[in-house]
Design an enzyme around this catalytic site. Structure first.
Site, PDB file in Angstrom:
ATOM      1  N   SER A  68      -3.813  -0.027  -3.319  1.00  0.00           N
ATOM      2  CA  SER A  68      -4.662  -0.248  -2.381  1.00  0.00           C
ATOM      3  C   SER A  68      -6.149  -0.497  -3.245  1.00  0.00           C
ATOM      4  O   SER A  68      -6.377  -0.021  -3.989  1.00  0.00           O
ATOM      5  CB  SER A  68      -4.859   0.785  -1.294  1.00  0.00           C
ATOM      6  OG  SER A  68      -6.358   0.569  -0.433  1.00  0.00           O
ATOM      7  N   TYR A 127      -6.155   9.169   2.113  1.00  0.00           N
ATOM      8  CA  TYR A 127      -5.450   8.099   1.701  1.00  0.00           C
ATOM      9  C   TYR A 127      -5.952   7.629   0.238  1.00  0.00           C
ATOM     10  O   TYR A 127      -5.104   7.426  -0.633  1.00  0.00           O
ATOM     11  CB  TYR A 127      -5.785   7.119   2.639  1.00  0.00           C
ATOM     12  CG  TYR A 127      -4.941   5.454   2.478  1.00  0.00           C
ATOM     13  CD1 TYR A 127      -3.631   5.455   2.687  1.00  0.00           C
ATOM     14  CD2 TYR A 127      -5.696   4.546   2.190  1.00  0.00           C
ATOM     15  CE1 TYR A 127      -3.156   4.145   2.259  1.00  0.00           C
ATOM     16  CE2 TYR A 127      -5.422   3.216   1.721  1.00  0.00           C
ATOM     17  CZ  TYR A 127      -3.946   3.153   1.935  1.00  0.00           C
ATOM     18  OH  TYR A 127      -3.116   1.986   1.818  1.00  0.00           O
TER      19      TYR A 127
END
Length: 359
Positions: A212, A225
């Site tokens: 990401s 995350y």
């Protein structure tokens, strides 16, 4: 003390002036020094700036240069997390390209698995696969090995796509949440990769890990995350160094904001998560932060539910390139320009500058 927006404006102006001076004076001097050392005549300031701007435009605007394409025929790919989102779309996309696709689904009786099975193709096989389960990963390995056209040629690629996301400030986030997110995003990636690596090495194939933009930069409310995706980045780098000797290519995909396209975050999810965060927070944390502060951040998260890119094709295209190009890139950045600029600023400029600009 100046309001934060005014500080940002002042810093952006100062940075723009600094960049202009560098481009106007420093850069031409460096380029002319380089030109003289190569025996070329000196260029004017204007010519130097025009040249650099032209190179920048070419870098941003030009399509990806072809680097050779591998033959799809006879090659097999494993994709994890095919229940929804990127994984579901990838399984269908690779099947259309001609790969034999093993689609790992957490719920073999779920809607995603049923959607894939409805294609009724011998080259698209749904596999029960919880990346957190050693037993299921082992069973998937046995099934895939038994169903390869030629096990001696191995498995061409594994795409570690399975992942989950959540949000919350550090003091509102339980240790169980940190462990749960990393168990899927990081340890699941490592677990699947280690299991299938002998087959990948045999094929001199590909490992593609979905990280990401938050694997390269942090953000408020996203520490669980970010921690997991930073780990995926580090694991991928180490694996790439080791696999070079075996002819295996390792690539990292760093998607930007695809919340709308994937539906990974909805208002209902925000509401449910917010209730859990507040309920599980220690009384002292609730008192110190206050309900107003908490609700302000939850409103911010709700606003994100309608943000981001609406089509997932940029991600599919980059993953396809990583698997089919003879010389894939190390990292791919399918994201909107403003996120790409932010990532460059936060990873290359001193934190004192990037922190002031964005936080």
């Amino acid at each position: 003390m100046a309001a934060l927006p005014m500080v940002r404006v002042a810093l952006l102006i100062a940075f723009s002036v600094f960049l202009t001076l560098i481009l106007g004076f420093g850069l031409p001097s460096v380029l002319n020094l380089f030109a003289r050392s190569c025996g070329f005549p000196e260029a004017s300031v204007t010519e130097c700036i025009v040249l650099m701007y032209a190179l920048f435009v070419l870098y941003v605007a030009m399509p990806r240069l072809p680097r050779g394409t591998v033959k799809v025929e006879g090659k097999s790919v494993l994709v994890t997390g095919c229940d929804t989102g990127f994984g579901l779309a990838l399984a269908k996309h690779f099947h259309r390209l001609g790969f034999t696709v093993f689609a790992g689904c957490l719920f073999k009786d779920g809607e995603g698995a049923k959607d894939l099975e409805s294609i009724h193709s011998e080259k698209l096989k749904v596999v029960q696969l919880d990346v957190c389960s050693e037993e299921q990963v082992s069973q998937a390995l046995q099934f895939i090995t038994a169903n390869l056209e030629d096990p001696e040629k191995g498995l061409w690629a594994v795409v570690n796509n399975a992942g989950i996301s959540t949000f919350g400030e550090v003091e509102f986030t339980t240790m169980d949440t940190y462990k749960q997110v990393s168990e899927v995003n990081l340890w699941g990636t490592i677990r699947v990769t280690k299991a299938f690596l002998p087959l990948i090495r045999r094929a001199k194939g590909r490992v593609v890990n979905i990280a990401s933009m938050y694997g390269r930069m942090g953000n408020t409310l996203r520490s669980p995350y970010c921690v997991s995706k930073y780990g995926v980045e580090a694991f991928s780098d180490c694996l790439r160094y080791e696999m070079k000797a075996w002819g295996v290519k390792v690539s990292v995909i760093e998607p930007g904001n695809f919340i709308v396209a994937t539906g990974i975050l909805t208002r209902d999810i925000v509401t449910t998560t917010a209730e859990k965060l507040w309920k599980e927070a220690p009384p002292g944390v609730q008192e110190d932060y206050g309900k107003a502060h908490f609700e302000q951040y939850m409103a911010l998260m709700r606003s994100y539910c309608s943000s981001g890119q609406r089509e997932i094709e940029p991600v599919l295209d980059d993953i396809t390139d990583a698997i089919t190009s003879k010389r894939p890139y190390t990292r791919y950045n399918p994201m909107e320009p403003h996120w790409w600029i932010r990532m460059q600023i936060m990873t290359h400029l001193p934190a004192a500058i990037s922190d002031r600009l964005y936080f």
